[in-house]
Design a protein around this motif. Sequence first.
Motif, PDB file in Angstrom:
ATOM      1  N   VAL A 159      33.657  49.303-130.962  1.00 52.22           N
ATOM      2  CA  VAL A 159      32.607  50.249-131.331  1.00 52.22           C
ATOM      3  C   VAL A 159      32.571  50.358-132.854  1.00 52.22           C
ATOM      4  O   VAL A 159      33.609  50.522-133.506  1.00 52.22           O
ATOM      5  N   THR A 160      31.378  50.276-133.421  1.00 55.05           N
ATOM      6  CA  THR A 160      31.198  50.422-134.852  1.00 55.05           C
ATOM      7  C   THR A 160      29.854  51.088-135.103  1.00 55.05           C
ATOM      8  O   THR A 160      29.232  51.613-134.170  1.00 55.05           O
ATOM      9  N   ALA A 161      29.398  51.099-136.348  1.00 50.02           N
ATOM     10  CA  ALA A 161      28.125  51.734-136.699  1.00 50.02           C
ATOM     11  C   ALA A 161      26.993  50.716-136.655  1.00 50.02           C
ATOM     12  O   ALA A 161      27.164  49.558-137.047  1.00 50.02           O
ATOM     13  N   ALA A 162      25.826  51.163-136.221  1.00 50.72           N
ATOM     14  CA  ALA A 162      24.666  50.273-136.172  1.00 50.72           C
ATOM     15  C   ALA A 162      24.305  49.756-137.554  1.00 50.72           C
ATOM     16  O   ALA A 162      23.901  48.605-137.720  1.00 50.72           O
ATOM     17  N   SER A 174      17.425  52.764-130.112  1.00 49.56           N
ATOM     18  CA  SER A 174      16.660  53.779-130.839  1.00 49.56           C
ATOM     19  C   SER A 174      17.097  53.923-132.296  1.00 49.56           C
ATOM     20  O   SER A 174      16.588  54.790-133.005  1.00 49.56           O
ATOM     21  N   TYR A 175      18.034  53.080-132.734  1.00 50.23           N
ATOM     22  CA  TYR A 175      18.493  53.190-134.120  1.00 50.23           C
ATOM     23  C   TYR A 175      17.398  52.769-135.093  1.00 50.23           C
ATOM     24  O   TYR A 175      16.806  51.703-134.952  1.00 50.23           O
ATOM     25  N   GLN A 176      17.139  53.614-136.075  1.00 49.36           N
ATOM     26  CA  GLN A 176      16.221  53.306-137.165  1.00 49.36           C
ATOM     27  C   GLN A 176      16.855  53.562-138.527  1.00 49.36           C
ATOM     28  O   GLN A 176      16.689  52.783-139.455  1.00 49.36           O
ATOM     29  N   ASP A 177      17.598  54.678-138.620  1.00 46.66           N
ATOM     30  CA  ASP A 177      18.155  55.107-139.889  1.00 46.66           C
ATOM     31  C   ASP A 177      19.302  56.068-139.584  1.00 46.66           C
ATOM     32  O   ASP A 177      19.254  56.806-138.597  1.00 46.66           O
ATOM     33  N   VAL A 178      20.328  56.073-140.435  1.00 45.96           N
ATOM     34  CA  VAL A 178      21.494  56.914-140.155  1.00 45.96           C
ATOM     35  C   VAL A 178      21.147  58.394-140.071  1.00 45.96           C
ATOM     36  O   VAL A 178      21.778  59.132-139.315  1.00 45.96           O
ATOM     37  N   THR A 179      20.154  58.845-140.829  1.00 50.64           N
ATOM     38  CA  THR A 179      19.820  60.260-140.815  1.00 50.64           C
ATOM     39  C   THR A 179      18.971  60.656-139.611  1.00 50.64           C
ATOM     40  O   THR A 179      18.735  61.844-139.388  1.00 50.64           O
ATOM     41  N   ILE A 180      18.547  59.687-138.828  1.00 54.14           N
ATOM     42  CA  ILE A 180      17.841  59.975-137.573  1.00 54.14           C
ATOM     43  C   ILE A 180      18.836  60.022-136.420  1.00 54.14           C
ATOM     44  O   ILE A 180      18.675  60.774-135.461  1.00 54.14           O
ATOM     45  N   GLY A 181      19.910  59.225-136.522  1.00 52.33           N
ATOM     46  CA  GLY A 181      20.933  59.196-135.483  1.00 52.33           C
ATOM     47  C   GLY A 181      21.004  57.834-134.819  1.00 52.33           C
ATOM     48  O   GLY A 181      20.446  56.847-135.296  1.00 52.33           O
ATOM     49  N   ASN A 182      21.730  57.783-133.696  1.00 47.65           N
ATOM     50  CA  ASN A 182      21.894  56.548-132.915  1.00 47.65           C
ATOM     51  C   ASN A 182      22.580  55.443-133.714  1.00 47.65           C
ATOM     52  O   ASN A 182      22.361  54.251-133.468  1.00 47.65           O
ATOM     53  N   ASP A 183      23.431  55.829-134.656  1.00 46.80           N
ATOM     54  CA  ASP A 183      24.123  54.860-135.511  1.00 46.80           C
ATOM     55  C   ASP A 183      25.353  54.321-134.774  1.00 46.80           C
ATOM     56  O   ASP A 183      26.497  54.588-135.145  1.00 46.80           O
ATOM     57  N   VAL A 184      25.073  53.562-133.713  1.00 47.86           N
ATOM     58  CA  VAL A 184      26.118  53.079-132.812  1.00 47.86           C
ATOM     59  C   VAL A 184      25.879  51.607-132.492  1.00 47.86           C
ATOM     60  O   VAL A 184      24.749  51.202-132.203  1.00 47.86           O
ATOM     61  N   SER A 185      26.953  50.832-132.532  1.00 47.61           N
ATOM     62  CA  SER A 185      26.886  49.419-132.193  1.00 47.61           C
ATOM     63  C   SER A 185      28.144  49.040-131.418  1.00 47.61           C
ATOM     64  O   SER A 185      29.216  49.614-131.650  1.00 47.61           O
ATOM     65  N   SER A 229      28.721  59.680-136.120  1.00 48.66           N
ATOM     66  CA  SER A 229      27.978  59.623-134.856  1.00 48.66           C
ATOM     67  C   SER A 229      28.799  60.298-133.771  1.00 48.66           C
ATOM     68  O   SER A 229      30.000  60.048-133.644  1.00 48.66           O
ATOM     69  N   ARG A 230      28.149  61.156-132.986  1.00 53.53           N
ATOM     70  CA  ARG A 230      28.841  61.927-131.940  1.00 53.53           C
ATOM     71  C   ARG A 230      29.006  61.036-130.706  1.00 53.53           C
ATOM     72  O   ARG A 230      28.054  60.840-129.938  1.00 53.53           O
ATOM     73  N   VAL A 231      30.200  60.516-130.521  1.00 57.76           N
ATOM     74  CA  VAL A 231      30.444  59.497-129.496  1.00 57.76           C
ATOM     75  C   VAL A 231      30.105  59.981-128.094  1.00 57.76           C
ATOM     76  O   VAL A 231      29.588  59.205-127.272  1.00 57.76           O
ATOM     77  N   SER A 232      30.369  61.244-127.780  1.00 53.71           N
ATOM     78  CA  SER A 232      30.125  61.731-126.419  1.00 53.71           C
ATOM     79  C   SER A 232      28.664  61.573-126.012  1.00 53.71           C
ATOM     80  O   SER A 232      28.360  61.354-124.835  1.00 53.71           O
ATOM     81  N   THR A 233      27.762  61.647-126.986  1.00 54.90           N
ATOM     82  CA  THR A 233      26.336  61.480-126.702  1.00 54.90           C
ATOM     83  C   THR A 233      26.029  60.059-126.226  1.00 54.90           C
ATOM     84  O   THR A 233      25.099  59.844-125.444  1.00 54.90           O
ATOM     85  N   TYR A 234      26.840  59.118-126.677  1.00 58.07           N
ATOM     86  CA  TYR A 234      26.574  57.701-126.405  1.00 58.07           C
ATOM     87  C   TYR A 234      27.569  57.090-125.414  1.00 58.07           C
ATOM     88  O   TYR A 234      27.599  55.872-125.240  1.00 58.07           O
ATOM     89  N   ALA A 235      28.358  57.938-124.750  1.00 62.90           N
ATOM     90  CA  ALA A 235      29.418  57.439-123.874  1.00 62.90           C
ATOM     91  C   ALA A 235      28.875  56.541-122.762  1.00 62.90           C
ATOM     92  O   ALA A 235      29.456  55.492-122.449  1.00 62.90           O
ATOM     93  N   THR A 236      27.775  56.942-122.155  1.00 62.71           N
ATOM     94  CA  THR A 236      27.206  56.141-121.062  1.00 62.71           C
ATOM     95  C   THR A 236      26.759  54.775-121.559  1.00 62.71           C
ATOM     96  O   THR A 236      27.035  53.745-120.931  1.00 62.71           O
ATOM     97  N   ALA A 237      26.097  54.759-122.701  1.00 60.72           N
ATOM     98  CA  ALA A 237      25.621  53.490-123.271  1.00 60.72           C
ATOM     99  C   ALA A 237      26.786  52.593-123.664  1.00 60.72           C
ATOM    100  O   ALA A 237      26.746  51.366-123.453  1.00 60.72           O
ATOM    101  N   ILE A 238      27.832  53.189-124.246  1.00 57.36           N
ATOM    102  CA  ILE A 238      29.012  52.409-124.623  1.00 57.36           C
ATOM    103  C   ILE A 238      29.683  51.823-123.384  1.00 57.36           C
ATOM    104  O   ILE A 238      30.070  50.651-123.357  1.00 57.36           O
ATOM    105  N   GLN A 239      29.811  52.648-122.334  1.00 58.66           N
ATOM    106  CA  GLN A 239      30.445  52.165-121.110  1.00 58.66           C
ATOM    107  C   GLN A 239      29.641  51.031-120.483  1.00 58.66           C
ATOM    108  O   GLN A 239      30.211  50.066-119.944  1.00 58.66           O
TER     109      GLN A 239
END
Length: 267
Positions: free
Chosen positions: A79-82, A120-131, A252-262
């Motif tokens: 897991v890293t940043a988008a 949904s990643y576009q910019d760090v200040t919008i969120g979804n900064d997950v890869s 980035s708040r990992v719990s928000t993206y837990a399903t996608a990461i899994q």
Amino acid sequence: MAETLHRLRSWLGVLLVAMVLPAASVSVASADQPDGEVGTQIVGGTRASTSTYPWVVYLATSSGFQYCGGTLVAPNKVVTAAHCTEGDSPSAVRVVAGRDDKNSTAGTVAKVTKIWIHPSYQDVTIGNDVSVLTLDRNLSQRTIPFATSADSALYAAGTSSRILGWGTTSSGGSASRYLLTATVPLTSNSTCKTAYGTDFNATHMVCAGYSQGGTDTCQGDSGGPLVAGGKLIGITSWGEGCADAGYPGVYSRVSTYATAIQQQINS
């Protein structure tokens, strides 16, 4: 563009700023110059070992230049940043595990076979900064579990959290030769909102740092872990400067993206 880029916690962001600003206004010469001080800081931290934190890894170019961090959440998944992987081809990225000293040859260098970036990643200040990166092999290093929706207690203001990385020891300064670590308290959402206004989104982000500053992640630490309660709860993303009073680091708040990461782990 520059307003967002100067906040990134990756060297790629710093280098891109240098491309769009006059040469005299940004110095990136220190980006590949290791900091030789043994006891120096992430910003305000100390030396650490991958034997203690085996799941922390770093991202490098094919020539070996370290530019971001990452966290091993499965034997072949990082897991890293988008913003660390946006626009990259898998063949251009290496993941280095088990190496405290970037100048050594210790540990394992894995190639990347797949890069997933949150759609949904576009910019760090919008969120979804997950890869999520898929590696060409299973690593022997121990992995770390990540926070899910059941772990809301880990995000309480004041919770002690750990940051790790090989990034700079001051904003725009020299990158560290060694893995560094520090502990920082999580801030309240209202505190982070006061600092960053509409750029902060509590659904997608969590902040950590001391009100007086002094300890923080910085350039080169992007994508690396924010850990609390034995779990990965955040991904180093952005911030105003590094370790500045009144401006905590944003993760980035990992719990928000837990399903996608899994889903990526299962793929």
